[in-house]
Design an enzyme around this catalytic site. Sequence first.
Site, mmCIF file in Angstrom:
data_model
loop_
_atom_site.group_PDB
_atom_site.id
_atom_site.type_symbol
_atom_site.label_atom_id
_atom_site.label_comp_id
_atom_site.label_asym_id
_atom_site.label_seq_id
_atom_site.Cartn_x
_atom_site.Cartn_y
_atom_site.Cartn_z
ATOM 1 N N HIS A 1 61.634 124.262 67.530
ATOM 2 C CA HIS A 1 60.872 123.008 67.597
ATOM 3 C C HIS A 1 60.516 122.580 66.169
ATOM 4 O O HIS A 1 60.960 123.214 65.195
ATOM 5 C CB HIS A 1 59.629 123.201 68.475
ATOM 6 C CG HIS A 1 58.801 124.406 68.106
ATOM 7 N ND1 HIS A 1 58.141 124.518 66.902
ATOM 8 C CD2 HIS A 1 58.564 125.564 68.764
ATOM 9 C CE1 HIS A 1 57.504 125.668 66.856
ATOM 10 N NE2 HIS A 1 57.756 126.332 67.963
ATOM 11 N N GLY B 1 57.929 122.996 64.412
ATOM 12 C CA GLY B 1 57.290 124.028 63.595
ATOM 13 C C GLY B 1 58.329 124.892 62.900
ATOM 14 O O GLY B 1 58.273 125.115 61.673
ATOM 15 N N HIS B 2 59.324 125.344 63.676
ATOM 16 C CA HIS B 2 60.404 126.128 63.070
ATOM 17 C C HIS B 2 61.147 125.289 62.027
ATOM 18 O O HIS B 2 61.501 125.785 60.945
ATOM 19 C CB HIS B 2 61.418 126.564 64.136
ATOM 20 C CG HIS B 2 60.868 127.441 65.213
ATOM 21 N ND1 HIS B 2 60.777 127.046 66.514
ATOM 22 C CD2 HIS B 2 60.390 128.716 65.172
ATOM 23 C CE1 HIS B 2 60.282 128.040 67.252
ATOM 24 N NE2 HIS B 2 60.038 129.060 66.457
ATOM 25 N N ARG C 1 56.504 127.932 73.788
ATOM 26 C CA ARG C 1 55.934 128.028 75.140
ATOM 27 C C ARG C 1 55.448 126.676 75.658
ATOM 28 O O ARG C 1 55.247 126.520 76.871
ATOM 29 C CB ARG C 1 54.794 129.050 75.163
ATOM 30 C CG ARG C 1 55.276 130.491 75.077
ATOM 31 C CD ARG C 1 54.128 131.470 75.303
ATOM 32 N NE ARG C 1 54.589 132.850 75.343
ATOM 33 C CZ ARG C 1 54.775 133.615 74.283
ATOM 34 N NH1 ARG C 1 54.532 133.133 73.081
ATOM 35 N NH2 ARG C 1 55.186 134.865 74.414
HETATM 36 P P1 AMP Z 1 58.512 132.285 67.027
HETATM 37 O O1 AMP Z 1 59.892 131.784 67.307
HETATM 38 O O2 AMP Z 1 57.474 131.707 67.950
HETATM 39 O O3 AMP Z 1 58.428 133.769 66.866
HETATM 40 O O4 AMP Z 1 58.124 131.688 65.616
HETATM 41 C C1 AMP Z 1 58.924 131.916 64.477
HETATM 42 C C2 AMP Z 1 58.140 131.514 63.262
HETATM 43 O O5 AMP Z 1 57.810 130.123 63.343
HETATM 44 C C3 AMP Z 1 56.822 132.278 63.141
HETATM 45 O O6 AMP Z 1 56.615 132.616 61.778
HETATM 46 C C4 AMP Z 1 55.808 131.269 63.618
HETATM 47 O O7 AMP Z 1 54.530 131.453 63.051
HETATM 48 C C5 AMP Z 1 56.425 129.977 63.131
HETATM 49 N N1 AMP Z 1 55.889 128.859 63.906
HETATM 50 C C6 AMP Z 1 55.851 128.750 65.252
HETATM 51 N N2 AMP Z 1 55.226 127.611 65.605
HETATM 52 C C7 AMP Z 1 54.851 126.991 64.457
HETATM 53 C C8 AMP Z 1 54.154 125.781 64.145
HETATM 54 N N3 AMP Z 1 53.703 124.973 65.090
HETATM 55 N N4 AMP Z 1 53.949 125.484 62.854
HETATM 56 C C9 AMP Z 1 54.399 126.311 61.870
HETATM 57 N N5 AMP Z 1 55.052 127.456 62.088
HETATM 58 C C10 AMP Z 1 55.282 127.800 63.365
#
Ligand code: AMP
Length: 262
Positions: A33, A35-36, A186
């Site tokens: 998304h 954020g990633h 999620r």
């Molecule tokens: P995940 O796929 O949820 O394990 O997240 C992978 C990386 O993306 C982790 O370092 C998370 O902290 C980061 N991440 C997830 N959501 C966000 C967001 N909304 N803003 C910034 N980084 C994010």
Amino acid sequence: MMHVSTTVSEWLERRAALGGRLIGVVPTMGALHHGHASLVERCRRENDVVVVTLFVNPTQFNDPADLKRYPRTMDADLDLLDLLGTDEVFAPEATALYPNGYVFKVVAESLTREMEGRHRPGFFDGVMTVVLKLLNVIRADRAYFGEKDFQQWKVLHAMAADLFVPTEIIRCPTVRAANGLAASSRNALLSAEGWERAAVIYRSLTTASSADEARAVLEDAGLRVDYVEEHWGRRFAAAYLEGIRLIDNVPLENSECSSVST
Ligand code: AMP
């Protein structure tokens, strides 16, 4: 052309060909998304080679139902990563990263006792173990993590320092929707109405005058609260909405300038 490796040996061959170029890695569990994307963009700006890992790590899920329903969108993820200028994707099967099962694990004696560590037993062991494996395999100069999972960043930063991991652990601001909801894989599991209601998490964290008041606001809005706590000058919350567990955190002084996206 972006290349996707699915085994450690395939990746190590690619890695050997990269020589001394500056390498950045963004570890993710996919279902990508905004954020990633912000992490990948920053990694692109700061390094010669951008590596993104896609791996839904089974050892960090204490709830098998959560692992089963975790969103998986590999094709869309690869399209997005290509658009963002990613050079290398490492997307292993669980057996590639855990060839002998889950025999060795990283355990911390501090930082992991509260919040996520208390409410999700074994979660940080799984996260630290898989990230150490990924850092050892990828051998990047820098690894990028989001403040959305601030406790996770804090734990990984401390782990890397303590174990003399040569990769620099970098933290990036939280990306939010216009209603304040932190982008999260999620969120895709929420109904449209749930997505709107989930904005109460950020609102309660930023406007309540205490952690207890923020908890009350969340409970009044019908969420089941795991915790609202303050640590390291930040306020953290974890709560369930429509059966989905959502987490967020903000700095306590009004100094956050996180990116906003829709
Ligand atoms: P995940 O796929 O949820 O394990 O997240 C992978 C990386 O993306 C982790 O370092 C998370 O902290 C980061 N991440 C997830 N959501 C966000 C967001 N909304 N803003 C910034 N980084 C994010």
